[in-house]
Write a protein that holds these residues in place. Structure first.
Motif: not given
Length: 824
Positions: A172-176, A478-483
């Protein structure tokens, strides 16, 4: 006499030999290629989608299967290692445990995925054995495994085809980008630094909203890496190369300041070290250089690190040596400055690729969009299945007497099922569910519940179908979940980015040698005029000129400048705090930022924490001069008190009080007056503005408590205190929201109004209304008055666009495009 052989017995030499001849070169090539393939795809390189190597992915999956959530107890690491090795990763337990330890070390990962309990090692020492340590999933690990059971990713067989494991985690987040990666494969390697979660998510959301965004736009959100223990990154050209091509390098430098160790001796205090460098490594290297007489000017080095202060390395400098020159030698000859080579190699569609910043973000955004699409389809199917059952139950409850009679008359279950399907036009699934129905569900209240559930299901199904039908709506989800992830797990930036070496003008280069360190006369910094700047995110820097910043210079590339004072390179400035104190700062220790044509970039600034340790309840407000000239400071407090301070500041104190505050009061704003005729502006939480001339306030000494500034209504307090000069184009910015929610946690509504719209009133009056609240708003959370044009910024320093000027002084605001934490 020889023994006769039994029929089943044979001689070893009677077996016919079968020797297969092979080409050694072909066999070696084939074996090497198989080994290289295995190392590249199954061990050393991370997947660009979830940023995990296979062993890391299997550890998190096994812990999720064991139910080791953050709210559960820790278990022995050896148990987790055994579970992973036996089911998913048929390699050595040491390799599995080492990977698990790395995911738990806060100095290695920016957002740890494992919550370790016990000795998981330090920068200088390894961890305890797995039988002594315990672990469970960290909160961030739940983001990696969330919705695994909703068909979001594909599953593949494990090594013996007995079980299944996810090919990739939903992530759910850009882990790399957030946690980085390192690994050595065959013929290739990867080495990626960690980044700040809030900045990376901000760039990902910008890319979702603007698919054609270029690298410059993305670097407004991600100006550079953010290392777990802070420190400084020197030189940003290599970082930009890496973000563009996937390859580059930068130098990490320790954070150090020069202090008085004793009243007559200077010392270098190190509070942050480069990435993955421990204090013992630095101490050992310094001692070797001193003994070999390659490093002069150091009398002792003491490690005062503890849990309360963190890293605290004190290097005592001999009398007669220039501490700045000694520090430069330390940077050159010890691990206090290290180089980090970026090599962004990751697996994309099963192939190793070298990726730039935009490519890394694009791969993740596409993957996460697919995850949300698959999750939405899965949830839609579940909702439709449940709706099908609920509709069948409603049919049964409406004709319950007939249903009961039909079931009682049936000879067996199969007959009852068939008759239900024929009489009431039900499906087999609905008929089976009715047959399983409990008698206690046959009440009037149950019918009301089922009808309410049906209506909820219909609305949810409509929402999910609309989400699947509209790609833009899906990407917005997707954007809202990242926020939401950034809001819950984000932390402020720890690493300072320096455009250059951050040396003061005239500072000797690293190659000056030990001879130039002795005798500071030849190494003095020229006492040239300059300007000291303070940004909204707490970065300090100085310019190389005393030219005032124009309207274009009010905003840096990544931040908003909130204070600017004239000084000299070898002078001092004061930092005014919310506790009513002024803390003295040495200008020569600040890094220089060249004023460009549009704006100075404070990404090269140094955080306040490098110079002064403020208590958690004390906040830095602004800067002031310590020359003892001019009309002095004007301060406003939360309880409506105003004070003008005579500029007779003591020259022998590092910190002193400038106002006596009442219990529970604090300074909300301070400004250094230039003429004494400025208008002082109070803005209160209940949206009232009062301004009056500074000449109405009599200057007091430092111990004075001030006079009444603004009359407050019950429950209100002052949210902003500023000053504006007459004859300039001044504006007022107000941000409304919910009381109790600090600025920056909600977008709210924002309004920009010309200052002339508000009439001047007498001191100690209530002022006039300046903002009309909308539904859900009950307080001003932020306000500012000053020269136009105003500039706003979010919590991580990213500029936020403000609306056009509103002529209605008591009008309502317009929704802000992002949370605003500061205006300058």
């Amino acid at each position: 006499m020889a023994r006769r052989k039994r029929p089943q017995e044979t001689d070893l030499f009677d077996v016919e030999e079968k020797i297969v001849e092979i080409d050694v070169q072909a066999e070696m090539e084939g074996a090497f290629l198989e080994y290289a393939y295995s190392v590249i795809y199954s061990r050393a390189l991370p997947d660009a989608r979830d940023g995990l190597k296979p062993v890391q992915r299997r550890i998190l999956f096994a812990m999720d299967e064991l139910g080791l959530r953050p709210d559960k107890a820790h278990v022995k690491c050896s148990r987790v290692v055994g579970e992973v090795m036996g089911k998913y990763h048929p390699h050595g337990d040491t390799a599995i445990y080492d990977a698990m330890v790395r995911m738990a070390q806060p100095f290695t990962m920016r957002l740890p995925l494992v919550d370790g309990h016990g000795n998981f090692g330090s920068l200088d020492d390894g961890p305890a054995a797995s039988r002594y340590t315990e672990a469970r999933m960290a909160p961030a690990a739940l983001l990696m495994t969330a919705s695994l059971d909703e068909s979001t990713v594909d599953y593949v067989p494990n090594y013996d085809d007995q079980l299944y494991q996810p090919e990739v985690l939903p992530a759910a987040f850009p882990n790399l980008l957030v946690n980085g990666a390192s690994g050595i494969a065959v013929g290739m390697a990867t080495n990626m630094p960690p980044h700040n979660l809030v900045e990376v998510i901000g760039a990902a959301r910008h890319l979702i909203a603007n698919p054609e965004a270029d690298l410059e736009a993305l670097m407004r959100f991600v100006p550079g890496p953010d290392l777990p223990l802070g420190g400084r990154i020197v030189g940003l050209d290599g970082i930009r190369d890496a973000y563009e091509t996937g390859r580059g390098s930068f130098r990490t430098r320790a954070t150090a300041r020069i202090e008085n160790v004793t009243p007559r001796k200077k010392g270098i205090v190190v509070t942050d070290l480069p990435y993955l460098v421990g204090p013992e490594k630095v101490i050992e290297k310094v001692k070797q250089l001193v003994q070999a007489k390659k490093l002069q000017g150091i009398s002792d080095i003491v490690d005062l690190t503890d849990r309360s202060k963190g890293l605290h390395l004190v290097i005592e400098v001999k009398t007669g040596f220039n501490p700045e020159a000694v520090l430069e030698q330390l940077y050159k000859m010890t691990p206090m400055e290290e180089s980090f080579g970026i090599n962004n190699v990751a697996l994309v569609d099963g192939q190793p690729r070298t990726l730039g910043l935009k490519q890394l973000l694009q791969v993740y955004v596409d993957f996460r969009t697919d995850v949300v699409r698959r999750r939405t389809g899965h949830r839609l199917g579940k909702k439709q299945d449940r709706l099908h059952l609920v509709e069948g139950l409603l049919v049964a409850i409406l004709d319950i007497d007939e249903v009961i009679q039909l079931i009682r008359a049936a000879e067996d279950v199969a007959t009852a099922r068939t008759r239900l399907m024929q009489v009431f036009d039900l499906s087999e699934i609905q008929a089976n569910h009715i047959l399983d129905l409990q008698l206690r569900r046959l009440t009037k209240f149950s019918r009301i519940e089922l009808e309410a559930e049906r209506d909820d299901l219909l609305r949810e199904i409509e929402r999910l179908e609309a989400l699947l039908a509209d790609e833009q709506l899906l990407r917005r989800q997707v954007s809202d979940e990242l926020a939401e992830v950034a809001k819950e797990h984000g932390t402020p930036r720890r690493t300072v980015l320096l455009e250059s070496d951050g040396q003061s003008s005239g500072m000797p280069s690293a190659g000056a040698g030990a001879q130039t360190a002795r005798g500071g006369a030849g190494l003095e910094v020229a006492d040239d005029p300059c300007r000291v700047l303070l940004s909204s995110t707490g970065l300090l820097a100085r310019t190389t000129t005393d030219e005032p910043l124009g309207s274009g210079g009010r905003r840096s590339k990544h931040d908003v400048i909130v204070a600017e004072v004239l000084a000299t390179a070898r002078g001092h400035v004061g930092l005014v705090t919310s506790a009513g104190r002024v803390v003295k700062l040495s200008v020569v220790e600040l890094p220089t930022v060249p004023p460009t044509a549009d704006a100075p970039s404070l990404s090269g600034g140094v955080p306040l924490s490098a110079f002064v340790d403020l208590p958690p309840d004390e906040r830095a407000l602004t800067l002031c001069t310590l020359t003892g000239e001019g009309p002095g400071l004007a301060l406003g407090t939360a309880q409506g008190v105003v004070k003008r301070v005579n500029p007779d500041y003591p020259g022998n104190k590092d910190a002193f009080e400038v106002v006596s505050l009442k219990d529970g009061d604090r300074v909300v704003g301070a400004v250094e007056l230039t003429t004494g005729e400025e208008s002082l502006v109070f803005v209160t939480t209940d949206a009232h503005l009062l301004h009056f001339s500074a000449s109405l306030v009599r200057p007091q000494g430092r111990t004075g408590g001030g006079v009444a500034g603004v009359k407050l209504s019950a429950g209100a307090s002052v949210v902003s205190f500023t000053a504006v000069e007459a004859g300039r184009e001044n504006v007022v910015v107000t941000v409304a929201g919910s009381a109790g929610s600090p600025a920056g946690t909600q977008t709210g509504t924002v309004k920009v109004t010309d200052m002339w719209a508000y009439p001047a009133k007498g001191r100690a009056t209530g002022g006039v209304r300046c903002h009309r609240f909308l539904r859900g708003e009950d307080a001003l959370v932020l306000a500012w008055a000053g020269a136009a044009p105003p500039r706003a910024a979010s919590g991580n320093g990213v500029p936020v666009e403000l609306p056009e000027t509103n002529d209605k002084r008591d009008g309502s605001g317009t929704p802000a495009v992002a949370p605003i934490t500061s205006v300058g």
